[in-house]
Structures are given as C-alpha cells and as structure tokens.
Design an enzyme around this catalytic site. Structure first.
Site, short mmCIF file in Angstrom:
data_model
loop_
_atom_site.label_atom_id
_atom_site.label_comp_id
_atom_site.label_asym_id
_atom_site.label_seq_id
_atom_site.Cartn_x
_atom_site.Cartn_y
_atom_site.Cartn_z
N ASP A 94 0.85 -1.20 0.00
CA ASP A 94 0.00 0.00 0.00
C ASP A 94 0.88 1.25 0.00
O ASP A 94 2.11 1.15 0.11
CB ASP A 94 -0.98 -0.03 1.20
CG ASP A 94 -0.27 0.09 2.55
OD1 ASP A 94 0.58 0.98 2.71
OD2 ASP A 94 -0.58 -0.71 3.46
N HIS A 109 8.76 -5.19 -1.35
CA HIS A 109 7.89 -6.16 -2.03
C HIS A 109 7.05 -5.54 -3.14
O HIS A 109 6.04 -6.10 -3.54
CB HIS A 109 6.97 -6.85 -1.01
CG HIS A 109 7.70 -7.79 -0.10
ND1 HIS A 109 7.17 -8.27 1.08
CD2 HIS A 109 8.93 -8.36 -0.21
CE1 HIS A 109 8.05 -9.09 1.66
NE2 HIS A 109 9.12 -9.14 0.90
P1 NAD Z 1 1.30 -10.65 8.18
O1 NAD Z 1 -0.14 -10.46 7.87
O2 NAD Z 1 1.92 -11.99 7.98
O3 NAD Z 1 1.52 -10.27 9.71
C1 NAD Z 1 0.95 -9.11 10.27
C2 NAD Z 1 1.39 -8.99 11.71
O4 NAD Z 1 0.87 -7.77 12.20
C3 NAD Z 1 0.89 -10.12 12.62
O5 NAD Z 1 1.97 -10.56 13.43
C4 NAD Z 1 -0.19 -9.44 13.47
O6 NAD Z 1 -0.23 -9.92 14.79
C5 NAD Z 1 0.29 -7.99 13.47
N1 NAD Z 1 -0.79 -7.02 13.63
C6 NAD Z 1 -2.09 -7.10 13.24
N2 NAD Z 1 -2.74 -5.99 13.57
C7 NAD Z 1 -1.84 -5.17 14.17
C8 NAD Z 1 -1.91 -3.86 14.77
N3 NAD Z 1 -3.04 -3.16 14.79
N4 NAD Z 1 -0.77 -3.35 15.30
C9 NAD Z 1 0.39 -4.04 15.30
N5 NAD Z 1 0.50 -5.27 14.78
C10 NAD Z 1 -0.59 -5.82 14.23
O7 NAD Z 1 2.08 -9.54 7.39
P2 NAD Z 1 3.60 -9.37 6.96
O8 NAD Z 1 4.49 -9.91 8.01
O9 NAD Z 1 3.72 -7.97 6.52
O10 NAD Z 1 3.81 -10.33 5.68
C11 NAD Z 1 2.87 -10.34 4.71
C12 NAD Z 1 3.21 -10.04 3.27
O11 NAD Z 1 1.94 -9.66 2.72
C13 NAD Z 1 4.09 -8.87 2.97
O12 NAD Z 1 5.04 -9.32 2.10
C14 NAD Z 1 3.23 -7.83 2.23
O13 NAD Z 1 3.79 -7.51 0.97
C15 NAD Z 1 1.92 -8.49 1.96
N6 NAD Z 1 0.75 -7.70 2.42
C16 NAD Z 1 0.75 -6.34 2.37
C17 NAD Z 1 -0.35 -5.61 2.83
C18 NAD Z 1 -0.28 -4.11 2.76
O14 NAD Z 1 0.38 -3.56 1.89
N7 NAD Z 1 -0.94 -3.38 3.68
C19 NAD Z 1 -1.45 -6.25 3.35
C20 NAD Z 1 -1.44 -7.66 3.38
C21 NAD Z 1 -0.33 -8.37 2.91
#
Ligand code: NAD
Ligand code: ZN
Length: 231
Positions: A94, A109
């Site tokens: 994002d 990514h």
């Molecule tokens: P993940 O979804 O695997 O992990 C997210 C982590 O954030 C979890 O450990 C969870 O407990 C924690 N979390 C959830 N809500 C939270 C909050 N309010 N405050 C703090 N922590 C919180 O995500 P990741 O480790 O980033 O890996 C996922 C891959 O997915 C990345 O490579 C990314 O490119 C992609 N992705 C990106 C987006 C985005 O751009 N917003 C969204 C979904 C997935």
C-alpha cells in the site's frame, strides 16, 4: 538512546491494519479470502492471470478508501525530525507511509500503484486497473509490480548496507514468517544493533529481539517515536 545514530525500521501489514487494510494472514490463513498460492506466486499469474489481476486491481482500488493511521504519521514525523540516518523498509504494497509523509523509505515487495512488464522490464506508476497489454512493448505481459513468493525483493543491497550500519533495528506489525525480511533482525544483531519489536502479539521471530512491546501499532509507534525524539 544516546548512542543511536542510524535507525532501520521494518514494517509489515500490521502497521496498516488500523487503517482498515487486511493483513496477510487473516482468518484461516487467507489474504482477503484467497490462498496465498493463488494470488501471490509466478505460477498463479501464469495459470490464472484474470484472478491475479482482479485481486490486485481490487487491492489498488481500495487504497482510495483508506487513510494513514497514527503509526504511519508517527513514522513520518520521525523521518522529518530525526537528524541521524534512517531507512524505513516496508513489506507493504500500500502507499500509506508515503501518504503520511515518509520519504527515507523503500518498498521491498513492490507497490500496488506500480505496473511492471514481464517482457521488457518497464516499471511505471499506475493508478487504475491494469490492462494486460504493455504500453511500451505491446506484449500481453503487463503485471502488478508486486514481488511474488520465489522472486527477489527490491533493493536488497541498500537494505543490507543499512542493516550493517544500524544502531537500532525496529520491526513493526510483521509476523516474521516471510523471508528474507524475517531474517533482518538477525543481520542487524550480527552487526551490533539493538533490536526492538512492536507487534500486536509475539511474532515467529520474537526471540531474536532485545525488547518486544505488544499492542496496536497506532498506540505503540507514536509512544516509541516520542521516546526516540526526546533522547
Ligand atoms: P502478516 O499479515 O503476515 O503479519 C501481520 C502482523 O501484524 C501479525 O503478526 C499481526 O499480529 C500484526 N498485527 C495485526 N494488527 C496489528 C496492529 N493493529 N498493530 C500491530 N501489529 C498488528 O504480514 P507481513 O508480516 O507484513 O507479511 C505479509 C506479506 O503480505 C508482505 O510481504 C506484504 O507484501 C503483503 N501484504 C501487504 C499488505 C499491505 O500492503 N498493507 C497487506 C497484506 C499483505
Ligand atoms: Zn513491455
């Protein structure tokens, strides 16, 4: 904090969760209802290009309905006010960090708002739904500029150089399940950095951090930034 000059911050989907962007591993281990293998691998793009394009077109369109939250804003404040070295490495696709005002940052990514041609290598900003035809070479090979599983993340040299010089490494809102990002904490430690994790719950890599604080990023990050800027 007195000895800290260079800070490297890694963010993941958790930093955008309070903006209403779903994390990767939602209910049942799905990303917005899809298995990761169905939308986030080169094989998926080859076998089901329509599904993959629709998935990222939807994620891209959703960006205009969400806003940066207090965590993105605090990190942008740190970027503006910290006079030492700083690099924000986001795994997020994002655009909420840059909309909040962060500039010393990179998207390892890829980005939803970017298009990549698999044939000619063209990369350019893209706001709308992606057509299949590349505007540069006319091949039907236009794809989302997203690093799929099995592909090499962007700017690894710059990230590794920053980790080697970091005095403090901070990981925010990431599950520690996706490599190579999940290994950055060990690289930073190896070079002598202090390490801190801010996450909703313990991540897979929690044991590697000197300090872990559990809670929502929208609360933890502004408090931590305030601490750092006060020295
Ligand atoms: P993940 O979804 O695997 O992990 C997210 C982590 O954030 C979890 O450990 C969870 O407990 C924690 N979390 C959830 N809500 C939270 C909050 N309010 N405050 C703090 N922590 C919180 O995500 P990741 O480790 O980033 O890996 C996922 C891959 O997915 C990345 O490579 C990314 O490119 C992609 N992705 C990106 C987006 C985005 O751009 N917003 C969204 C979904 C997935
Ligand atoms: Zn092309």
């Amino acid at each position: 904090m007195r000895d800290i000059q260079n800070i490297v911050i890694l963010t993941g989907a958790g930093v955008s969760a309070e903006s209403g962007v779903a994390t990767f591993r939602g209910p049942g281990g799905l990303w917005e209802g899809h298995r990761v293998e169905d939308v986030c691998t080169p094989k998926a793009l080859e076998r089901q290009p329509e599904l993959v394009h629709r998935f990222y077109d939807e994620r891209r369109a959703k960006l205009s309905t969400v806003r940066p939250n207090a965590a993105h804003e605090a990190l942008a404040r740190l970027d503006a006010e910290w006079t030492g070295g700083l690099l924000l490495v986001t795994q997020n696709v994002d655009d909420l960090h840059e909309r909040a005002g962060s500039t010393r940052m990179l998207h390892m990514h890829g980005e939803l708002k970017s298009a990549l041609c698999a044939a000619c290598g063209m990369r350019r900003p893209w706001d709308a739904a992606l057509p299949p035809i590349c505007p540069t070479c006319q091949a039907p090979t236009l794809r989302p500029d997203i690093v799929f599983f099995g592909e090499m993340p962007y700017q690894m040299d710059a990230i590794e150089a920053a980790l080697a010089n970091a005095d403090l490494f901070v990981s925010i809102g990431t599950s520690g399940a996706v490599y190579p990002a999940a290994g950055f904490v060990r690289t930073a430690r190896h070079y002598g950095a202090q390490t801190l994790e801010l996450n909703l719950d313990p991540s897979e890599g929690s044991i590697w951090f000197d300090d872990s604080r559990m809670g929502p990023a929208g609360t933890l990050v502004p408090a931590w930034v305030e601490e750092v800027l006060r020295g």
